[in-house]
Design an enzyme around this catalytic site. Structure first.
Site, PDB file in Angstrom:
ATOM      1  N   HIS A  17     -10.242  -5.660  -2.685  1.00 39.21           N
ATOM      2  CA  HIS A  17      -8.906  -5.782  -2.085  1.00 39.21           C
ATOM      3  C   HIS A  17      -9.015  -6.041  -0.602  1.00 39.21           C
ATOM      4  O   HIS A  17      -9.958  -5.612   0.060  1.00 39.21           O
ATOM      5  CB  HIS A  17      -8.061  -4.530  -2.353  1.00 39.21           C
ATOM      6  CG  HIS A  17      -8.699  -3.252  -1.897  1.00 39.21           C
ATOM      7  ND1 HIS A  17      -9.650  -2.579  -2.648  1.00 39.21           N
ATOM      8  CD2 HIS A  17      -8.542  -2.510  -0.767  1.00 39.21           C
ATOM      9  CE1 HIS A  17     -10.018  -1.485  -2.013  1.00 39.21           C
ATOM     10  NE2 HIS A  17      -9.372  -1.430  -0.852  1.00 39.21           N
ATOM     11  N   PHE A  18      -8.001  -6.758  -0.108  1.00 45.20           N
ATOM     12  CA  PHE A  18      -7.880  -7.067   1.311  1.00 45.20           C
ATOM     13  C   PHE A  18      -6.632  -6.370   1.835  1.00 45.20           C
ATOM     14  O   PHE A  18      -5.542  -6.548   1.290  1.00 45.20           O
ATOM     15  CB  PHE A  18      -7.756  -8.579   1.532  1.00 45.20           C
ATOM     16  CG  PHE A  18      -9.007  -9.334   1.172  1.00 45.20           C
ATOM     17  CD1 PHE A  18      -9.948  -9.645   2.151  1.00 45.20           C
ATOM     18  CD2 PHE A  18      -9.262  -9.711  -0.138  1.00 45.20           C
ATOM     19  CE1 PHE A  18     -11.117 -10.325   1.819  1.00 45.20           C
ATOM     20  CE2 PHE A  18     -10.433 -10.397  -0.478  1.00 45.20           C
ATOM     21  CZ  PHE A  18     -11.359 -10.704   0.507  1.00 45.20           C
ATOM     22  N   HIS A  19      -6.781  -5.592   2.912  1.00 48.31           N
ATOM     23  CA  HIS A  19      -5.639  -4.985   3.586  1.00 48.31           C
ATOM     24  C   HIS A  19      -5.061  -6.018   4.550  1.00 48.31           C
ATOM     25  O   HIS A  19      -5.814  -6.636   5.317  1.00 48.31           O
ATOM     26  CB  HIS A  19      -6.084  -3.781   4.431  1.00 48.31           C
ATOM     27  CG  HIS A  19      -6.676  -2.649   3.644  1.00 48.31           C
ATOM     28  ND1 HIS A  19      -5.973  -1.517   3.317  1.00 48.31           N
ATOM     29  CD2 HIS A  19      -7.920  -2.471   3.119  1.00 48.31           C
ATOM     30  CE1 HIS A  19      -6.754  -0.676   2.641  1.00 48.31           C
ATOM     31  NE2 HIS A  19      -7.951  -1.235   2.508  1.00 48.31           N
ATOM     32  N   ASP A  51       0.864  -1.190   0.000  1.00 46.75           N
ATOM     33  CA  ASP A  51       0.000   0.000   0.000  1.00 46.75           C
ATOM     34  C   ASP A  51       0.902   1.243   0.000  1.00 46.75           C
ATOM     35  O   ASP A  51       1.853   1.311   0.790  1.00 46.75           O
ATOM     36  CB  ASP A  51      -0.905  -0.023   1.236  1.00 46.75           C
ATOM     37  CG  ASP A  51      -2.039   0.983   1.142  1.00 46.75           C
ATOM     38  OD1 ASP A  51      -3.199   0.560   1.198  1.00 46.75           O
ATOM     39  OD2 ASP A  51      -1.748   2.198   1.024  1.00 46.75           O
ATOM     40  N   GLN A  67     -14.668   2.320   1.559  1.00 44.63           N
ATOM     41  CA  GLN A  67     -13.978   1.909   0.333  1.00 44.63           C
ATOM     42  C   GLN A  67     -13.699   3.123  -0.555  1.00 44.63           C
ATOM     43  O   GLN A  67     -14.588   3.943  -0.792  1.00 44.63           O
ATOM     44  CB  GLN A  67     -14.822   0.883  -0.446  1.00 44.63           C
ATOM     45  CG  GLN A  67     -14.088   0.329  -1.669  1.00 44.63           C
ATOM     46  CD  GLN A  67     -14.896  -0.731  -2.426  1.00 44.63           C
ATOM     47  OE1 GLN A  67     -16.079  -0.923  -2.173  1.00 44.63           O
ATOM     48  NE2 GLN A  67     -14.236  -1.406  -3.350  1.00 44.63           N
TER      49      GLN A  67
HETATM   50  P1  5GP Z   1      -9.873   1.279   0.618  1.00 44.36           P
HETATM   51  O1  5GP Z   1     -10.227   2.412   1.519  1.00 44.36           O
HETATM   52  O2  5GP Z   1     -10.534   1.375  -0.742  1.00 44.36           O
HETATM   53  O3  5GP Z   1     -10.074  -0.052   1.275  1.00 44.36           O
HETATM   54  O4  5GP Z   1      -8.302   1.388   0.440  1.00 44.36           O
HETATM   55  C1  5GP Z   1      -7.628   1.683  -0.722  1.00 44.36           C
HETATM   56  C2  5GP Z   1      -6.151   1.615  -0.381  1.00 44.36           C
HETATM   57  O5  5GP Z   1      -5.422   1.747  -1.586  1.00 44.36           O
HETATM   58  C3  5GP Z   1      -5.657   2.717   0.562  1.00 44.36           C
HETATM   59  O6  5GP Z   1      -5.060   2.130   1.709  1.00 44.36           O
HETATM   60  C4  5GP Z   1      -4.641   3.502  -0.282  1.00 44.36           C
HETATM   61  O7  5GP Z   1      -3.534   3.906   0.478  1.00 44.36           O
HETATM   62  C5  5GP Z   1      -4.264   2.491  -1.341  1.00 44.36           C
HETATM   63  N1  5GP Z   1      -3.900   3.082  -2.615  1.00 44.36           N
HETATM   64  C6  5GP Z   1      -4.546   4.098  -3.259  1.00 44.36           C
HETATM   65  N2  5GP Z   1      -3.946   4.357  -4.434  1.00 44.36           N
HETATM   66  C7  5GP Z   1      -2.911   3.485  -4.549  1.00 44.36           C
HETATM   67  C8  5GP Z   1      -1.912   3.279  -5.562  1.00 44.36           C
HETATM   68  O8  5GP Z   1      -1.863   3.930  -6.602  1.00 44.36           O
HETATM   69  N3  5GP Z   1      -1.000   2.292  -5.319  1.00 44.36           N
HETATM   70  C9  5GP Z   1      -1.025   1.527  -4.181  1.00 44.36           C
HETATM   71  N4  5GP Z   1      -0.065   0.601  -4.050  1.00 44.36           N
HETATM   72  N5  5GP Z   1      -1.949   1.713  -3.200  1.00 44.36           N
HETATM   73  C10 5GP Z   1      -2.880   2.677  -3.384  1.00 44.36           C
END
Ligand code: 5GP
Length: 141
Positions: A103-105, A34, A97
């Site tokens: 996606h899974f963190h 991330d 989101q």
């Molecule tokens: P969500 O809130 O949708 O679960 O999390 C999206 C995640 O994607 C966030 O933790 C953010 O830091 C990450 N993220 C956003 N843009 C990019 C990117 O261009 N590359 C990577 N590797 N991570 C990203």
């Protein structure tokens, strides 16, 4: 629910149109760092097959993705000598989101150490690469 848009950021990462620091990939799944980690070693695990989130994902895709989430969880725990591992997955904006490709963190956690708040600040690329190398070593070990 809104349809899946393959031009989302993770769709572009899958197509190689946007760079990513990958730690693992196979025919069905990709895991990469991330860029705005909540803790060192924060990895995102995504299926190659596009779905907006878990609500519209194929059960077969989920069945292939979860073992990789487990594999990465064990690797980050070892690589960062963590006490535990936090797994998070958000569905739709109301749930937090922001990127609309499932996606899974996977985030290593240490006793008494809070997660970093979401600052919007990008981590240094060299730091992400160094952390990825630790995870890859744990995956190979
Ligand atoms: P969500 O809130 O949708 O679960 O999390 C999206 C995640 O994607 C966030 O933790 C953010 O830091 C990450 N993220 C956003 N843009 C990019 C990117 O261009 N590359 C990577 N590797 N991570 C990203």
């Amino acid at each position: 629910m809104t349809a899946y848009d393959p031009n989302n950021i993770f769709g572009k990462i899958l197509k190689g149109e946007i760079p990513s620091v990958r730690v693992y990939e196979d025919d069905h799944t990709v895991a990469f760092m991330d860029v705005m980690p909540h803790a060192p070693g924060h990895v995102l695990v995504i299926p190659r097959k596009g779905s907006r989130n878990i609500l519209d994902a194929d059960a077969e895709v989920l069945a292939r993705t979860i073992p990789v989430v487990q594999k990465i969880a064990n690797a980050v725990k070892e690589a960062f000598e963590a006490d535990g591992v936090y797994i998070a997955q958000f569905n739709e904006p109301a749930a937090g989101q922001t990127v609309f490709h499932l996606h899974f963190h996977v985030i290593p956690r240490h006793e008494g150490l809070p997660l970093k708040p979401h600052s919007g600040a990008m981590e240094d690329g060299a730091v992400l690469k160094a952390n990825a190398e630790k995870i890859k070593a744990a995956l190979e070990g």
